[in-house]
Write a protein that holds these residues in place. Sequence first.
Motif, PDB file in Angstrom:
ATOM      1  N   SER A 383       0.836  -1.208   0.000  1.00 43.91           N
ATOM      2  CA  SER A 383       0.000   0.000   0.000  1.00 43.91           C
ATOM      3  C   SER A 383       0.869   1.256   0.000  1.00 43.91           C
ATOM      4  O   SER A 383       0.947   1.957   1.002  1.00 43.91           O
ATOM      5  CB  SER A 383      -0.929  -0.006   1.217  1.00 43.91           C
ATOM      6  OG  SER A 383      -1.817   1.078   1.181  1.00 43.91           O
ATOM      7  N   PRO A 384       1.550   1.532  -1.171  1.00 43.75           N
ATOM      8  CA  PRO A 384       1.462   0.792  -2.433  1.00 43.75           C
ATOM      9  C   PRO A 384       2.734  -0.007  -2.715  1.00 43.75           C
ATOM     10  O   PRO A 384       3.728   0.094  -1.996  1.00 43.75           O
ATOM     11  CB  PRO A 384       1.307   1.916  -3.452  1.00 43.75           C
ATOM     12  CG  PRO A 384       2.223   2.994  -2.903  1.00 43.75           C
ATOM     13  CD  PRO A 384       2.147   2.871  -1.399  1.00 43.75           C
ATOM     14  N   THR A 385       2.680  -0.784  -3.827  1.00 42.69           N
ATOM     15  CA  THR A 385       3.832  -1.513  -4.348  1.00 42.69           C
ATOM     16  C   THR A 385       4.187  -0.939  -5.713  1.00 42.69           C
ATOM     17  O   THR A 385       3.290  -0.657  -6.520  1.00 42.69           O
ATOM     18  CB  THR A 385       3.500  -3.016  -4.519  1.00 42.69           C
ATOM     19  OG1 THR A 385       2.929  -3.516  -3.310  1.00 42.69           O
ATOM     20  CG2 THR A 385       4.733  -3.810  -4.876  1.00 42.69           C
ATOM     21  N   SER A 403       1.818  -7.265  -2.763  1.00 43.11           N
ATOM     22  CA  SER A 403       2.738  -7.622  -1.679  1.00 43.11           C
ATOM     23  C   SER A 403       3.159  -9.087  -1.817  1.00 43.11           C
ATOM     24  O   SER A 403       4.266  -9.466  -1.412  1.00 43.11           O
ATOM     25  CB  SER A 403       2.093  -7.376  -0.310  1.00 43.11           C
ATOM     26  OG  SER A 403       0.882  -8.080  -0.158  1.00 43.11           O
ATOM     27  N   THR A 404       2.302  -9.904  -2.415  1.00 43.28           N
ATOM     28  CA  THR A 404       2.595 -11.333  -2.570  1.00 43.28           C
ATOM     29  C   THR A 404       3.829 -11.599  -3.426  1.00 43.28           C
ATOM     30  O   THR A 404       4.722 -12.353  -3.007  1.00 43.28           O
ATOM     31  CB  THR A 404       1.364 -12.058  -3.134  1.00 43.28           C
ATOM     32  OG1 THR A 404       0.327 -12.032  -2.150  1.00 43.28           O
ATOM     33  CG2 THR A 404       1.675 -13.497  -3.507  1.00 43.28           C
ATOM     34  N   PRO A 405       3.959 -11.028  -4.635  1.00 45.97           N
ATOM     35  CA  PRO A 405       5.177 -11.314  -5.414  1.00 45.97           C
ATOM     36  C   PRO A 405       6.450 -10.771  -4.797  1.00 45.97           C
ATOM     37  O   PRO A 405       7.546 -11.260  -5.112  1.00 45.97           O
ATOM     38  CB  PRO A 405       4.874 -10.677  -6.779  1.00 45.97           C
ATOM     39  CG  PRO A 405       3.786  -9.682  -6.529  1.00 45.97           C
ATOM     40  CD  PRO A 405       2.972 -10.256  -5.414  1.00 45.97           C
ATOM     41  N   VAL A 406       6.339  -9.767  -3.928  1.00 45.20           N
ATOM     42  CA  VAL A 406       7.526  -9.324  -3.185  1.00 45.20           C
ATOM     43  C   VAL A 406       8.081 -10.509  -2.401  1.00 45.20           C
ATOM     44  O   VAL A 406       9.294 -10.792  -2.417  1.00 45.20           O
ATOM     45  CB  VAL A 406       7.182  -8.158  -2.231  1.00 45.20           C
ATOM     46  CG1 VAL A 406       8.362  -7.858  -1.308  1.00 45.20           C
ATOM     47  CG2 VAL A 406       6.789  -6.906  -3.019  1.00 45.20           C
ATOM     48  N   ILE A 407       7.189 -11.209  -1.706  1.00 48.90           N
ATOM     49  CA  ILE A 407       7.586 -12.370  -0.906  1.00 48.90           C
ATOM     50  C   ILE A 407       7.967 -13.551  -1.789  1.00 48.90           C
ATOM     51  O   ILE A 407       8.984 -14.229  -1.553  1.00 48.90           O
ATOM     52  CB  ILE A 407       6.457 -12.765   0.064  1.00 48.90           C
ATOM     53  CG1 ILE A 407       6.167 -11.631   1.048  1.00 48.90           C
ATOM     54  CG2 ILE A 407       6.808 -14.048   0.806  1.00 48.90           C
ATOM     55  CD1 ILE A 407       7.313 -11.258   1.948  1.00 48.90           C
ATOM     56  N   SER A 408       7.193 -13.820  -2.833  1.00 46.98           N
ATOM     57  CA  SER A 408       7.436 -14.991  -3.689  1.00 46.98           C
ATOM     58  C   SER A 408       8.845 -14.998  -4.257  1.00 46.98           C
ATOM     59  O   SER A 408       9.551 -16.020  -4.231  1.00 46.98           O
ATOM     60  CB  SER A 408       6.438 -15.012  -4.850  1.00 46.98           C
ATOM     61  OG  SER A 408       5.111 -15.001  -4.409  1.00 46.98           O
ATOM     62  N   GLY A 409       9.263 -13.855  -4.802  1.00 49.89           N
ATOM     63  CA  GLY A 409      10.584 -13.799  -5.408  1.00 49.89           C
ATOM     64  C   GLY A 409      11.696 -14.013  -4.404  1.00 49.89           C
ATOM     65  O   GLY A 409      12.669 -14.728  -4.681  1.00 49.89           O
TER      66      GLY A 409
END
Length: 467
Positions: A383-385, A403-409
């Motif tokens: 909020s925000p990316t 926020s999810t792809p921040v963690i995934s990568g």
Amino acid sequence: MYRRITTILFFLAIIGCPMAMANGGGHKYLYRLTLTDKKGTPFSLGKPETFLSQKAIERRERQHLGIDSTDLPIPPKYINEIEATGAKVVVKSKWNNTVLVGIDKASQYKELRDLPFVADTKKVYTEPEKKKEVDVRDRFHTILNQLDTIYDDNYGVAREQIEMVGGLGLHNRGYKGYGMTIAVFDAGFMNADRIPAMKKINIVGTHDFLSDNTDDMYNGEAHGTMTLSVIGVNEPGIFIGTAPEASFWLFRCEDVTTETSAEEDYWTAAAEFADSVGVDVISSSLGYHDFDDTTTSYHYYDQNGHTSLISRTSSMLASKGIIHVNSAGNDGMGTWKKINFPSDAEDMLSVGAVTPQGVNASFSSLGPTSDGRVKPDVVALGSPTAVVSGRGTLTSERGTSFSTPVISGLVACLWQALPNKTAREIIELVRQSGNNYGHPDNVYGYGLPDFTKALKQGKNETDAIAP
């Protein structure tokens, strides 16, 4: 690359992976058939190479994971008998022993229901009178606007979202996802095949579970373009993603024209496809609870990780050696408020969103699960990316989708650094690194993870790691 993808597709044809069907398979009704067994299958657990790719087998062996009956494909004779009724197989799930079929007349249902190997049936899609219009491809910019970036910063506008969760410590040590394969599940990847910054992403394959038209993957919906950009873009001085050296599979498994339980079947088929081609991490910014047919909508008490098809599938992924990262949902300010399915699943990471100050975003969905497990698992900047849009511009978006792809990568980078860890061990390291680990709650979960700390703990290091 062409030879590798051709080989994979040939392998999947052998094990019976169905081709994509457009929006409900072109049928008026879709039914999920749950089968009684897998009797008569020509496949054997003693010969997994006949139904699993070599990379999938090696991933299981590396993590000391067994191959069991859930991995056996559905017997071809059952598929043949289903299709003999006139029904069309749309997708199927060997892990759940289910088949999604399309029919045009309600009267065909009785013949399916009466098949001796069908244990249960559920109508999951009825063709709507009017579907939502899908946008066509938008025009795109050929360069990213450097004027929007942070002066003299290699990470550009993406620095804050990576730095906030300790990702620089991984990158500074050379862990940027090389050798790892990430699958991105989404609704579409508009212009990801044309935007110059996206062309540098190592996309090794795509599969569309909704359409046989290969152009549909890159038409209309740009949500997947933005989630992919957070992980994969590698434009030094402008935008660097969380795993810019990883390889990617792109899966379109969300139908934006309707909201039905059939999308759980598409998602499940995508997960099994990901397993078959050797994916390590799944990044999914999709979630469900409320459907057009309200009689099929879920309740809070269903959030136990096993009631919904999509959550049951997610709960199996770690046992197959895959880490699943999913958006918690954006219902925090709505009437539902809770996490979406499959974020209630076990042995995965559901991701909430926070502001640059580390305060929870008001829209971020809440936990816990109905059986009392902590959710979301972790949070990241949402909020925000910073993202790259489907028009090829630098912009920012709000939502747990980002926020999810921040963690995934960064999960992929951490696993690259700790290749001998299992999926469950990596998941637990991420949770333990959270700044809320000592007192988890239903807003932040275990909090903001620190991937530098997770790396240090995973390596049992006592020396400080440079940020």
